[in-house]
Design an enzyme around this catalytic site. Structure first.
Site, short mmCIF file in Angstrom:
data_model
loop_
_atom_site.label_atom_id
_atom_site.label_comp_id
_atom_site.label_asym_id
_atom_site.label_seq_id
_atom_site.Cartn_x
_atom_site.Cartn_y
_atom_site.Cartn_z
N TYR A 145 5.47 -3.86 -13.53
CA TYR A 145 5.27 -5.08 -12.74
C TYR A 145 4.40 -4.80 -11.53
CZ TYR A 145 6.74 -8.63 -9.28
OH TYR A 145 6.78 -9.60 -8.30
N ASP A 230 16.31 -2.41 -13.23
CA ASP A 230 16.04 -3.80 -12.85
C ASP A 230 16.26 -4.66 -14.09
OD1 ASP A 230 14.93 -6.27 -12.21
OD2 ASP A 230 13.43 -5.40 -10.88
N ILE A 232 16.64 -8.10 -14.35
CA ILE A 232 16.55 -9.53 -14.02
C ILE A 232 16.19 -10.39 -15.23
CG2 ILE A 232 15.94 -9.04 -11.63
CD1 ILE A 232 13.11 -9.99 -12.26
N LYS A 272 15.01 -15.60 -13.17
CA LYS A 272 14.46 -15.68 -14.52
C LYS A 272 15.42 -16.34 -15.50
CE LYS A 272 11.17 -13.34 -12.63
NZ LYS A 272 9.92 -14.02 -12.21
#
Length: 469
Positions: A145, A230, A232, A272
């Site tokens: 990302y 992570d 998410i 998300k």
């Protein structure tokens, strides 16, 4: 006299990345079906706008929550006054139960180990402050990302060392890649404090396998470092294999009574899965009491409003709603994913096989004029300015291979996505036609030169024979 700080004047924020520049170009000329039908379609933003109707329906059916009431009585004053930065207990309980539900209730979470933050951005940066000093490094698999360059490094001074993954194995993490990244950090005299992964991956749209998670846990155990997972996008998995949380593997491999148990930390957000990035709800989950304590203190710099916590504690506590929402949202994501993959395939473009997320990892290597990142940027500019699509080039995600792009599919209407596919197909067809014409022209020139050369050789040979006579 210097009036501003080094932080204010430095250029390490990452805002000049093509990832963010694409957004800027979109904002200058945004597509609108009526007002600006030839504008740029935003395919560089990982937002989930597919299930707003489910959220809005719940709000309409639960006016007390939306109106900040409890049992018909206003609690506006209660919520308007100062709240402890530990967060509302009801919301933390609802949040941990929702996290378990997304993971098929295979693992449970303790609300006392949860720290609320203003989004996942804040959660990741807070963990950096807790785990690393300036100049310490974290290893991250590529592609990753683009916002991590800002979130993890800008204010903390931490460094990122890439774990180079390649298309040869679908960009999977390998032991060799991990060790190479670790040695590279050592060569740069950086102290490695941990590994950060996104699971499911942004930008790949793939979930980490059990083997990869076991490899990561073995690696951090051997090196005595941390692992940040992570997660998410954990609720966006729409195809098999299903999502496996690092917490699940920790328990399966009996790490509970080891130091590794306290060196694994999870980042989560409702941005998300529920499509609520504007609500700024993130969280850190850690089994390390010191990390939880320090992160809780730091959270005072980025609190989630009490009103937001109250509203969403009501929503997430409604198990009838969450039980319906999660599979419906995943079904819609799957349908939209199929639309994008099919549309690109119809244009002669393939994608990495994926099963999660709000985007696809698109292979446009065959459209490059050369196998270079300069050619990738040339192609990206044509797609943004000529085609009118903002997608993210792989180089902005630190991909080691030119020609890969991230394209989002859940932040627009079906009509807009269909239009985007028609545009990209027309572009590919014109590109192929131009290439064929150029090749034909070059071949014609080459053939003409060969004929001229042959005539010249013949004349030269004839003249030589005449001289000999």
């Amino acid at each position: 006299m210097k009036l501003l700080s080094e932080k204010a004047t430095c250029n390490s924020h990452g805002q000049d990345s093509s990832y963010f520049l694409g957004w800027q170009e979109y904002e200058k000329n945004p597509y609108d079906e009526i007002q600006n039908p030839k504008g740029i379609i935003q395919m560089g933003l990982a937002e989930n706008q597919l299930s707003f109707d489910l959220l809005e329906s719940w709000l309409a059916q639960n006016p007390d929550a939306a109106g900040l009431k409890r049992n018909g009585e206003s609690i506006f004053r209660e919520l308007a006054l100062f709240q402890d930065y530990h967060g509302l207990p009801a919301f933390k309980n609802a949040m941990t139960k929702f996290m378990s539900e997304i993971r098929g209730n295979k693992v449970s979470f303790d609300s006392n180990k949860l720290v609320l933050t203003a989004g996942a951005t804040s959660a990741n940066e807070t963990l950096m402050f807790c785990l690393a000093d300036q100049g310490d490094a974290f290893l991250i698999p590529t592609p990753y990302y683009p916002g991590f360059d800002r979130d993890l490094k800008w204010r903390t001074g931490a460094e990122i060392v890439p774990i180079h993954c390649t298309s040869s194995n679908g960009f999977r993490i390998t032991e060799t890649a991990l060790e190479k990244a670790y040695l590279e950090a050592k060569k740069r005299n950086l102290r490695v404090k941990g590994v950060i992964v996104t699971n499911p991956s942004n930008p790949l749209g793939t979930t980490l396998s059990r083997n990869e998670l076991e490899l990561l846990l073995t690696f951090i155990d051997a090196k005595g470092i941390h692992l940040i997972s992570d997660e998410i996008y954990s609720g966006t998995v729409f195809n098999s294999p299903g999502f496996v949380s690092v917490m699940e593997v920790l328990i399966e491999k009996n790490y509970m009574k080891t130091e590794v148990w306290e060196r694994v930390h999870i980042v989560y957000s409702l941005s998300k899965d529920l499509g609520l990035p504007g609500f700024r709800i993130g969280a850190i989950y850690s089994n390390d009491d010191m990390v939880v304590s320090a992160a809780t203190k730091m959270s005072s710099f980025g609190l989630v409003s009490s009103q937001t916590q109250y509203l969403l504690s009501c929503m997430l506590s409604d198990k009838k709603f969450t039980k319906k929402y999660i599979p419906k949202n995943q079904k819609r994501l799957k349908k939209r994913h199929v639309m994008l993959v099919k549309g690109l395939k119809n244009a002669g473009i393939n994608c990495l096989e994926s099963n999660a997320g709000l985007f696809c990892w698109v292979d446009m290597r065959h459209l490059l004029s050369s196998n270079t990142f300069d050619a990738e940027m040339d192609l990206w500019k044509k797609i943004v300015y000529d085609v009118g699509l903002n997608i993210s080039p792989g180089s902005s995600c630190h991909c080691t291979e030119p020609g890969w792009f991230r394209a989002c599919f859940a932040n627009m209407s079906e009509d807009a996505l269909n239009l985007a596919m028609r545009r990209i197909k027309a572009f590919v067809e014109s590109t192929i036609t131009n290439t064929i014409n150029q090749t034909s022209h070059q071949n014609h020139q080459t053939s003409h030169k060969k004929k001229s050369f042959s005539k010249w050789v013949f004349r030269l040979s004839f003249n030589d024979r005449q001289r000999e006579r």
